[in-house]
Design a protein around this motif. Structure first.
Motif, PDB file in Angstrom:
ATOM      1  N   LEU A 183      36.789  15.394  42.486  1.00  0.00           N
ATOM      2  CA  LEU A 183      35.731  15.284  41.492  1.00  0.00           C
ATOM      3  C   LEU A 183      36.255  15.795  40.161  1.00  0.00           C
ATOM      4  O   LEU A 183      36.792  16.897  40.084  1.00  0.00           O
ATOM      5  N   VAL A 184      36.112  14.988  39.140  1.00  0.00           N
ATOM      6  CA  VAL A 184      36.473  15.395  37.789  1.00  0.00           C
ATOM      7  C   VAL A 184      35.162  15.551  37.027  1.00  0.00           C
ATOM      8  O   VAL A 184      34.392  14.602  36.917  1.00  0.00           O
ATOM      9  N   LEU A 185      34.941  16.768  36.536  1.00  0.00           N
ATOM     10  CA  LEU A 185      33.667  17.085  35.899  1.00  0.00           C
ATOM     11  C   LEU A 185      33.824  17.384  34.417  1.00  0.00           C
ATOM     12  O   LEU A 185      34.771  18.060  34.008  1.00  0.00           O
ATOM     13  N   GLU A 186      32.872  16.916  33.658  1.00  0.00           N
ATOM     14  CA  GLU A 186      32.802  17.219  32.232  1.00  0.00           C
ATOM     15  C   GLU A 186      32.426  18.684  32.033  1.00  0.00           C
ATOM     16  O   GLU A 186      33.017  19.380  31.238  1.00  0.00           O
ATOM     17  N   ASP A 187      31.435  19.132  32.756  1.00  0.00           N
ATOM     18  CA  ASP A 187      30.935  20.506  32.644  1.00  0.00           C
ATOM     19  C   ASP A 187      31.069  21.206  33.992  1.00  0.00           C
ATOM     20  O   ASP A 187      30.104  21.317  34.737  1.00  0.00           O
ATOM     21  N   ALA A 188      32.261  21.668  34.301  1.00  0.00           N
ATOM     22  CA  ALA A 188      32.525  22.300  35.595  1.00  0.00           C
ATOM     23  C   ALA A 188      32.143  23.775  35.538  1.00  0.00           C
ATOM     24  O   ALA A 188      32.885  24.601  35.040  1.00  0.00           O
ATOM     25  N   THR A 189      30.946  24.093  36.033  1.00  0.00           N
ATOM     26  CA  THR A 189      30.518  25.487  36.121  1.00  0.00           C
ATOM     27  C   THR A 189      30.624  25.934  37.578  1.00  0.00           C
ATOM     28  O   THR A 189      30.676  25.106  38.487  1.00  0.00           O
ATOM     29  N   GLU A 190      30.639  27.243  37.777  1.00  0.00           N
ATOM     30  CA  GLU A 190      30.710  27.758  39.141  1.00  0.00           C
ATOM     31  C   GLU A 190      29.513  27.316  39.967  1.00  0.00           C
ATOM     32  O   GLU A 190      29.655  27.033  41.158  1.00  0.00           O
ATOM     33  N   ASP A 191      28.346  27.261  39.364  1.00  0.00           N
ATOM     34  CA  ASP A 191      27.145  26.835  40.094  1.00  0.00           C
ATOM     35  C   ASP A 191      27.268  25.391  40.572  1.00  0.00           C
ATOM     36  O   ASP A 191      26.955  25.086  41.726  1.00  0.00           O
ATOM     37  N   ILE A 192      27.713  24.504  39.695  1.00  0.00           N
ATOM     38  CA  ILE A 192      27.874  23.101  40.083  1.00  0.00           C
ATOM     39  C   ILE A 192      28.943  22.973  41.167  1.00  0.00           C
ATOM     40  O   ILE A 192      28.768  22.239  42.136  1.00  0.00           O
ATOM     41  N   GLU A 193      30.042  23.693  41.012  1.00  0.00           N
ATOM     42  CA  GLU A 193      31.102  23.646  42.018  1.00  0.00           C
ATOM     43  C   GLU A 193      30.578  24.095  43.376  1.00  0.00           C
ATOM     44  O   GLU A 193      30.839  23.438  44.386  1.00  0.00           O
ATOM     45  N   ARG A 194      29.829  25.198  43.414  1.00  0.00           N
ATOM     46  CA  ARG A 194      29.262  25.675  44.688  1.00  0.00           C
ATOM     47  C   ARG A 194      28.303  24.645  45.283  1.00  0.00           C
ATOM     48  O   ARG A 194      28.312  24.411  46.496  1.00  0.00           O
ATOM     49  N   GLU A 234      45.345   6.057  47.058  1.00  0.00           N
ATOM     50  CA  GLU A 234      44.846   5.802  48.408  1.00  0.00           C
ATOM     51  C   GLU A 234      43.328   5.820  48.512  1.00  0.00           C
ATOM     52  O   GLU A 234      42.767   5.357  49.487  1.00  0.00           O
ATOM     53  N   GLY A 235      42.683   6.392  47.507  1.00  0.00           N
ATOM     54  CA  GLY A 235      41.252   6.636  47.626  1.00  0.00           C
ATOM     55  C   GLY A 235      40.375   5.494  47.178  1.00  0.00           C
ATOM     56  O   GLY A 235      40.823   4.487  46.638  1.00  0.00           O
ATOM     57  N   THR A 236      39.098   5.713  47.432  1.00  0.00           N
ATOM     58  CA  THR A 236      38.055   4.816  46.984  1.00  0.00           C
ATOM     59  C   THR A 236      37.336   5.506  45.840  1.00  0.00           C
ATOM     60  O   THR A 236      36.853   6.629  45.999  1.00  0.00           O
ATOM     61  N   SER A 237      37.273   4.844  44.703  1.00  0.00           N
ATOM     62  CA  SER A 237      36.658   5.437  43.518  1.00  0.00           C
ATOM     63  C   SER A 237      35.192   5.019  43.434  1.00  0.00           C
ATOM     64  O   SER A 237      34.863   3.836  43.484  1.00  0.00           O
ATOM     65  N   TYR A 238      34.318   6.004  43.300  1.00  0.00           N
ATOM     66  CA  TYR A 238      32.888   5.753  43.121  1.00  0.00           C
ATOM     67  C   TYR A 238      32.502   5.844  41.659  1.00  0.00           C
ATOM     68  O   TYR A 238      31.518   5.268  41.246  1.00  0.00           O
ATOM     69  N   VAL A 239      33.256   6.619  40.898  1.00  0.00           N
ATOM     70  CA  VAL A 239      33.022   6.766  39.463  1.00  0.00           C
ATOM     71  C   VAL A 239      34.387   6.745  38.806  1.00  0.00           C
ATOM     72  O   VAL A 239      35.324   7.346  39.264  1.00  0.00           O
ATOM     73  N   ILE A 273      29.775  14.061  36.155  1.00  0.00           N
ATOM     74  CA  ILE A 273      30.882  13.486  36.921  1.00  0.00           C
ATOM     75  C   ILE A 273      31.582  12.399  36.114  1.00  0.00           C
ATOM     76  O   ILE A 273      30.973  11.414  35.717  1.00  0.00           O
ATOM     77  N   ARG A 274      32.889  12.584  35.908  1.00  0.00           N
ATOM     78  CA  ARG A 274      33.709  11.576  35.222  1.00  0.00           C
ATOM     79  C   ARG A 274      34.521  10.763  36.211  1.00  0.00           C
ATOM     80  O   ARG A 274      34.810   9.604  35.964  1.00  0.00           O
ATOM     81  N   ARG A 275      34.922  11.361  37.324  1.00  0.00           N
ATOM     82  CA  ARG A 275      35.635  10.654  38.399  1.00  0.00           C
ATOM     83  C   ARG A 275      35.150  11.218  39.717  1.00  0.00           C
ATOM     84  O   ARG A 275      34.948  12.423  39.852  1.00  0.00           O
TER      85      ARG A 275
END
Length: 109
Positions: A51-62, A104-109, A26-28
């Motif tokens: 969610l902004v991901l470094e390694d966005a795979t289908e498994d992680i997305e699911r 508008e959002g709250t950033s956690y990462v 997770i980058r954001r």
């Protein structure tokens, strides 16, 4: 809405669990929406997650989408999980959806 869990903690619960499971990727992680703003109007509350991901795979997305469903059921809100790979996020920061999330959002990462 669920009486057993306060709606304000739904975003925190999702962020905590997502980071525990996929923190290295997770980058954001930004949450926004009427439940986050406290603007639920007593009818239907939602939490949008970018969610902004470094390694966005289908498994992680699911897994992250399923996590949104689980936390949503626990807290009585609807989660919409939007996942972008880092390069797409960085090339589209002027997109209205991304701008709204960041403004508008709250950033956690």
């Amino acid at each position: 809405m669920s009486d057993s869990a306060p709606e304000g903690s739904a975003a925190d619960a999702f962020a905590d669990r997502a980071q525990a499971a996929h923190g290295d990727s997770i980058r954001r992680l930004v949450v926004f929406g009427d439940a986050v703003r406290g603007d639920d109007r007593g009818v239907h509350t939602s939490v949008e997650v970018l969610l902004v991901l470094e390694d966005a795979t289908e498994d992680i997305e699911r897994e992250l989408e399923a996590l949104g469903e689980t936390v949503g059921l626990e807290h009585g809100v609807v989660f919409s999980v939007h996942i972008l790979p880092v390069d797409r996020f960085e090339s589209q920061t002027d997109h209205p959806f991304i701008r709204t999330a960041l403004e508008e959002g709250t950033s956690y990462v």
